[in-house]
Design an enzyme around this catalytic site. Structure first.
Site, PDB file in Angstrom:
ATOM      1  N   THR A 311      -6.410  13.842 -22.059  1.00 21.49           N
ATOM      2  CA  THR A 311      -5.585  12.944 -21.249  1.00 21.49           C
ATOM      3  C   THR A 311      -6.419  11.794 -20.708  1.00 21.49           C
ATOM      4  O   THR A 311      -5.981  10.631 -20.708  1.00 21.49           O
ATOM      5  CB  THR A 311      -4.938  13.715 -20.076  1.00 21.49           C
ATOM      6  OG1 THR A 311      -4.138  14.789 -20.596  1.00 21.49           O
ATOM      7  CG2 THR A 311      -4.069  12.795 -19.239  1.00 21.49           C
ATOM      8  N   TRP A 314      -7.209   9.490 -23.585  1.00 26.36           N
ATOM      9  CA  TRP A 314      -6.019   8.749 -24.002  1.00 26.36           C
ATOM     10  C   TRP A 314      -5.883   7.460 -23.204  1.00 26.36           C
ATOM     11  O   TRP A 314      -5.464   6.424 -23.734  1.00 26.36           O
ATOM     12  CB  TRP A 314      -4.767   9.617 -23.813  1.00 26.36           C
ATOM     13  CG  TRP A 314      -3.498   8.925 -24.229  1.00 26.36           C
ATOM     14  CD1 TRP A 314      -2.934   8.908 -25.477  1.00 26.36           C
ATOM     15  CD2 TRP A 314      -2.630   8.131 -23.404  1.00 26.36           C
ATOM     16  NE1 TRP A 314      -1.778   8.163 -25.480  1.00 26.36           N
ATOM     17  CE2 TRP A 314      -1.565   7.678 -24.216  1.00 26.36           C
ATOM     18  CE3 TRP A 314      -2.644   7.768 -22.061  1.00 26.36           C
ATOM     19  CZ2 TRP A 314      -0.531   6.878 -23.726  1.00 26.36           C
ATOM     20  CZ3 TRP A 314      -1.619   6.966 -21.567  1.00 26.36           C
ATOM     21  CH2 TRP A 314      -0.580   6.537 -22.385  1.00 26.36           C
ATOM     22  N   HIS A 315      -6.267   7.504 -21.940  1.00 25.74           N
ATOM     23  CA  HIS A 315      -6.137   6.321 -21.091  1.00 25.74           C
ATOM     24  C   HIS A 315      -7.195   5.267 -21.383  1.00 25.74           C
ATOM     25  O   HIS A 315      -6.995   4.097 -21.030  1.00 25.74           O
ATOM     26  CB  HIS A 315      -6.188   6.725 -19.616  1.00 25.74           C
ATOM     27  CG  HIS A 315      -4.916   7.313 -19.115  1.00 25.74           C
ATOM     28  ND1 HIS A 315      -4.611   8.654 -19.231  1.00 25.74           N
ATOM     29  CD2 HIS A 315      -3.850   6.741 -18.503  1.00 25.74           C
ATOM     30  CE1 HIS A 315      -3.419   8.868 -18.709  1.00 25.74           C
ATOM     31  NE2 HIS A 315      -2.931   7.732 -18.261  1.00 25.74           N
ATOM     32  N   GLY A 316      -8.296   5.628 -21.979  1.00 30.25           N
ATOM     33  CA  GLY A 316      -9.291   4.617 -22.282  1.00 30.25           C
ATOM     34  C   GLY A 316     -10.591   5.201 -22.793  1.00 30.25           C
ATOM     35  O   GLY A 316     -10.929   6.356 -22.507  1.00 30.25           O
ATOM     36  N   PHE A 462      -3.551   0.338 -22.461  1.00 27.49           N
ATOM     37  CA  PHE A 462      -3.689   1.677 -23.004  1.00 27.49           C
ATOM     38  C   PHE A 462      -2.928   1.826 -24.318  1.00 27.49           C
ATOM     39  O   PHE A 462      -2.997   2.863 -24.926  1.00 27.49           O
ATOM     40  CB  PHE A 462      -3.202   2.720 -21.987  1.00 27.49           C
ATOM     41  CG  PHE A 462      -3.902   2.595 -20.659  1.00 27.49           C
ATOM     42  CD1 PHE A 462      -5.280   2.485 -20.595  1.00 27.49           C
ATOM     43  CD2 PHE A 462      -3.178   2.569 -19.478  1.00 27.49           C
ATOM     44  CE1 PHE A 462      -5.929   2.361 -19.378  1.00 27.49           C
ATOM     45  CE2 PHE A 462      -3.818   2.456 -18.252  1.00 27.49           C
ATOM     46  CZ  PHE A 462      -5.191   2.353 -18.210  1.00 27.49           C
TER      47      PHE A 462
END
Length: 462
Positions: A311, A314-316, A462
């Site tokens: 997670t 996934w954001h960066g 994102f």
């Protein structure tokens, strides 16, 4: 192009709705929606439309193979191809510079760092297209035989670049059978306006103040906390505002997207917070990663750690996002085990304070992608190497008190509860107040936009 721009509000959206409603034929509607969606996506970076169409064509083809050879090795191979190519493309564009930079720190040779720009919304539409092939392989949805319908699903402009993550199975029926009633259109317009107000009135103002405070040349403890609290409001109203606008436009087009936020800042613990924040992402990782790994039945600690590291990534592609994911993994494990029975008996006010304290700390980790700046921020936030406060911070607090109060109130269901109660008590009030509130919100947002420059949504990156 962003939803909160005069170009979109005055030109693109009216034109899309006009042409969309010229015919009731579903094939025509899908063609118009797909065309406008591709134009919308190509507005800033035309080249990346090719990548979007490739993803659509790939998973449309893999879907046909999975359906034709269901529960065989060929179906498994098609699913594997879908996963490998989609995740591989995401890795190349989003993570290759990060991977090479870290390899250069470990290896004696220096590899050239790839200079690739990140296609807008790639994290969102990659997860959406994977939901189709995975659910089809699991037998949870039926194959889509129309390439036009599949492109319409994947490229749909209301939720293309920043969610919510719409699973194919949730709108499969509406891709073939939908109609836009006047009540649906009105509800969609109200939801769109509510999201516009969140973005333009609340998020943008909170963000301006947060940016000033968090980049102060001489930070203080007070400026650090005030800045990150304002950012806490900015990211919520920015992202939930986008989701509201996306859900509203979907409704105007005949689609019913699932909710993505449910007043997360009134949560009593971190577990509840993540049931209320970015629901489409949380449920995606739950259904496609956590449960397949074993869920609560087999090695739940390992599974939670894996899900939250993913997670964060996934954001960066940055270590602060890895740390952010690990931070929440630790908190959730503490709530799941040592505090499982204790937290139920803690008075609600203390639960709210505990939850928001760690959420704000989390947004501090999330905000600073530079490790040195991140460490510096927390040193200042906890009173190390800086003054407690200064007159600049006091001035910033006084000038932004109005937005803080508005954000606190709007973060709760109180306004909605009061408004609903008044509407029940007085039918006359209900008939006049809602249209007046929508009109006032739209006009205020429109006027504010005329004086603003480009103001993209935070989750575009994102």
């Amino acid at each position: 192009m962003v939803f909160s721009s005069l170009t979109f509000i005055c030109l693109f959206l009216p034109a899309a709705l006009l042409f969309y409603n010229l015919s009731g034929n579903i094939t025509y509607k899908n063609a118009v929606l797909a065309l406008f969606s591709l134009v919308f996506y190509a507005w800033g970076e035309p080249v990346w439309v090719v990548l979007l169409i490739f993803s659509a064509a790939l998973d449309y083809s893999m879907g046909l193979i999975i359906d034709r050879h269901y529960a065989t090795n060929k179906a498994r191979a098609a699913l594997g191809c879908s996963l490998a190519l989609n995740l591989g493309i995401l890795a190349v564009f989003k993570y290759s510079p990060f991977i090479v930079e870290n390899l250069n720190l470990l290896l004696p040779v220096k590899l050239p760092v790839p200079n690739v720009s990140l296609p807008v919304g790639i994290s969102f539409y990659t997860f959406q297209t994977l939901s189709y092939t995975i659910d089809l392989y699991r037998g949870k949805t039926r194959v889509q035989r129309s390439l036009l319908s599949y492109i319409t699903y994947l490229s749909m402009f209301p939720q293309l670049v920043a969610g919510p993550i719409v699973r194919y199975s949730d709108i499969a029926w509406e891709l073939k059978h939908r109609r836009v009633s006047s009540s649906d259109f009105a509800a969609g317009a109200k939801r769109f306006t509510a999201g516009l107000c969140k973005k333009v009135i609340l998020a943008n103002n909170a963000g301006d103040a947060a940016g000033m405070l968090l980049s102060a040349a001489i930070p203080t403890t007070a400026s650090s906390w005030l800045g990150i609290i304002l950012y806490t409001f900015q990211i919520y109203f920015d992202f939930s505002g986008y989701s509201d606008m996306a859900i509203g436009m979907g409704r105007m087009l005949g689609f019913h997207f699932l909710e993505n936020f449910d007043y997360p800042y009134i949560a009593k613990n971190i577990t509840e917070f993540w049931r209320r924040w970015h629901i489409s992402l949380s449920t995606f990782f739950r259904d496609y990663v956590y449960i397949p790994l074993g869920g609560n039945r087999f090695r739940p600690v390992r599974n939670i750690i894996i899900v939250w590291l993913l997670t964060g990534l996934w954001h960066g592609a940055s270590w602060n996002f890895v740390a952010w994911g690990a931070f929440y993994a630790i908190l959730l494990l503490i709530e799941k085990y040592p505090l499982k029975h204790v937290i139920k008996h803690i008075p609600s006010p203390f639960c709210y304070v505990y939850t928001m304290f760690f959420v704000i700390i989390g947004w501090g980790i999330f905000y600073f992608t530079d490790t040195a700046e991140l460490v510096s921020f927390f040193r200042h936030a906890f009173g190390m190497g800086c003054d407690l406060w200064d007159l600049t911070t006091v001035s910033a607090f006084c000038s932004n008190l109005w937005i803080i109060v508005l954000c606190v109130i709007a973060s709760t269901p109180i306004p909605k509860v009061i408004f609903t109660h008044l509407c029940k008590v007085s039918p006359a009030f209900a008939a006049a107040a809602e249209p007046a509130a929508v009109a006032a919100g739209f006009i205020i947002s429109f006027l504010l936009l005329t004086g603003q420059t480009y103001n993209p949504f935070l989750y575009f990156r994102f």
